[in-house]
Design a protein around this motif. Sequence first.
Motif, PDB file in Angstrom:
ATOM      1  N   ALA A   1       9.448  10.656 -12.542  1.00 36.92           N
ATOM      2  CA  ALA A   1      10.850  11.081 -12.602  1.00 36.92           C
ATOM      3  C   ALA A   1      11.458  10.784 -13.969  1.00 36.92           C
ATOM      4  O   ALA A   1      12.231  11.593 -14.509  1.00 36.92           O
ATOM      5  CB  ALA A   1      11.649  10.386 -11.501  1.00 36.92           C
ATOM      6  N   LEU A   2      11.104   9.639 -14.541  1.00 39.41           N
ATOM      7  CA  LEU A   2      11.616   9.294 -15.875  1.00 39.41           C
ATOM      8  C   LEU A   2      10.976  10.169 -16.948  1.00 39.41           C
ATOM      9  O   LEU A   2      11.665  10.679 -17.838  1.00 39.41           O
ATOM     10  CB  LEU A   2      11.357   7.815 -16.158  1.00 39.41           C
ATOM     11  N   LEU A   3       9.679  10.351 -16.874  1.00 36.27           N
ATOM     12  CA  LEU A   3       8.987  11.139 -17.887  1.00 36.27           C
ATOM     13  C   LEU A   3       9.444  12.591 -17.892  1.00 36.27           C
ATOM     14  O   LEU A   3       9.428  13.252 -18.935  1.00 36.27           O
ATOM     15  CB  LEU A   3       7.483  11.056 -17.665  1.00 36.27           C
ATOM     16  N   ALA A   4       9.855  13.097 -16.738  1.00 35.52           N
ATOM     17  CA  ALA A   4      10.327  14.480 -16.656  1.00 35.52           C
ATOM     18  C   ALA A   4      11.592  14.699 -17.491  1.00 35.52           C
ATOM     19  O   ALA A   4      11.903  15.835 -17.859  1.00 35.52           O
ATOM     20  CB  ALA A   4      10.593  14.854 -15.195  1.00 35.52           C
TER      21      ALA A   4
ATOM     22  N   ASN B   1       0.594   4.990 -18.060  1.00 37.74           N
ATOM     23  CA  ASN B   1      -0.370   5.248 -16.998  1.00 37.74           C
ATOM     24  C   ASN B   1       0.300   5.299 -15.622  1.00 37.74           C
ATOM     25  O   ASN B   1      -0.184   4.714 -14.645  1.00 37.74           O
ATOM     26  CB  ASN B   1      -1.476   4.188 -17.019  1.00 37.74           C
ATOM     27  N   ASN B   2       1.455   6.009 -15.566  1.00 39.30           N
ATOM     28  CA  ASN B   2       2.221   6.193 -14.328  1.00 39.30           C
ATOM     29  C   ASN B   2       2.785   4.903 -13.753  1.00 39.30           C
ATOM     30  O   ASN B   2       3.072   4.817 -12.554  1.00 39.30           O
ATOM     31  CB  ASN B   2       1.372   6.914 -13.267  1.00 39.30           C
ATOM     32  N   LYS B   3       2.947   3.894 -14.597  1.00 43.61           N
ATOM     33  CA  LYS B   3       3.573   2.643 -14.183  1.00 43.61           C
ATOM     34  C   LYS B   3       4.866   2.440 -14.972  1.00 43.61           C
ATOM     35  O   LYS B   3       4.961   2.834 -16.136  1.00 43.61           O
ATOM     36  CB  LYS B   3       2.648   1.454 -14.429  1.00 43.61           C
TER      37      LYS B   3
ATOM     38  N   PHE C   1      20.215   7.525 -15.568  1.00 44.70           N
ATOM     39  CA  PHE C   1      19.623   8.337 -16.625  1.00 44.70           C
ATOM     40  C   PHE C   1      19.054   9.636 -16.065  1.00 44.70           C
ATOM     41  O   PHE C   1      19.254  10.718 -16.639  1.00 44.70           O
ATOM     42  CB  PHE C   1      18.517   7.521 -17.307  1.00 44.70           C
ATOM     43  N   ILE C   2      18.372   9.546 -14.950  1.00 40.06           N
ATOM     44  CA  ILE C   2      17.811  10.744 -14.318  1.00 40.06           C
ATOM     45  C   ILE C   2      18.930  11.672 -13.860  1.00 40.06           C
ATOM     46  O   ILE C   2      18.859  12.901 -14.054  1.00 40.06           O
ATOM     47  CB  ILE C   2      16.916  10.333 -13.140  1.00 40.06           C
ATOM     48  N   ASN C   3      19.961  11.110 -13.292  1.00 36.33           N
ATOM     49  CA  ASN C   3      21.055  11.938 -12.749  1.00 36.33           C
ATOM     50  C   ASN C   3      21.866  12.641 -13.837  1.00 36.33           C
ATOM     51  O   ASN C   3      22.445  13.705 -13.602  1.00 36.33           O
ATOM     52  CB  ASN C   3      22.002  11.073 -11.909  1.00 36.33           C
TER      53      ASN C   3
END
Length: 232
Positions: free
Chosen positions: A45-48, A155-157, A228-230
């Motif tokens: 979600a953050l990387l997107a 690595n997705n963490k 941040f995502i929102n």
Amino acid sequence: MRRRLIVALLVTATVPFAAADPALAGTRAAARPHSAQEGSVSAAALLAKVTSCSQISNGKYKTDDETSATIPVCGKNGAVFWKADMDIDCDGQVTTQCNADTDPWFQDDTAFQQSNGKPLSSAALPYVVVPSASSIWKYSSSGIKGGGIVAVIYNNKVEYAVVGDTGPTQIIGEASYATAQALGIDPDPEFGGADSGVTYILFQNSQASPIESHSDAVTKGQTLAQQFINSN
């Protein structure tokens, strides 16, 4: 302070369990165990939200002394970010993991200190190193300060950390022993680190209180990450 590491091998180590907020304990506190995921906001979600870069730095940074400058500092609503490697900062308090014997470049201080005036403990506290102020970028002008909260993704963490030290003016991509270990990156200060694939999202005008409280960084970090995502 930052130094260049030649990364020969990435090793995920099994480490003993450490008490919560070990930075509050003695100077020989054990390092934190690595975790698969910290907090409720996913790495995906953050990387997107950081797939494109609106560059805010006046130039770009090197990841190492011998490489060309290719890494910009990017801006988003509520945060700045960059994608780089990870070298290991093992400065600050003398611990079993970080000292003059284990780290040829060891320095017994950090740019920002604990609430009791002592340097931070790289072995115990997840923190990130930011480049010292220069014509390329001045971190304080972007709402970033000592103790500011960072989401470090690899690595997705996701690992939440704080801004804990400053490094050279032309190099970027460094974090503490504890940050690397938590993400499953070899934390060895001389030979460890990751060559690439690390994303650093620094939340503007944020601060863990006290700076050495990792639990406060996690609590605030989860909220800031969702905001941040929102908003992006």
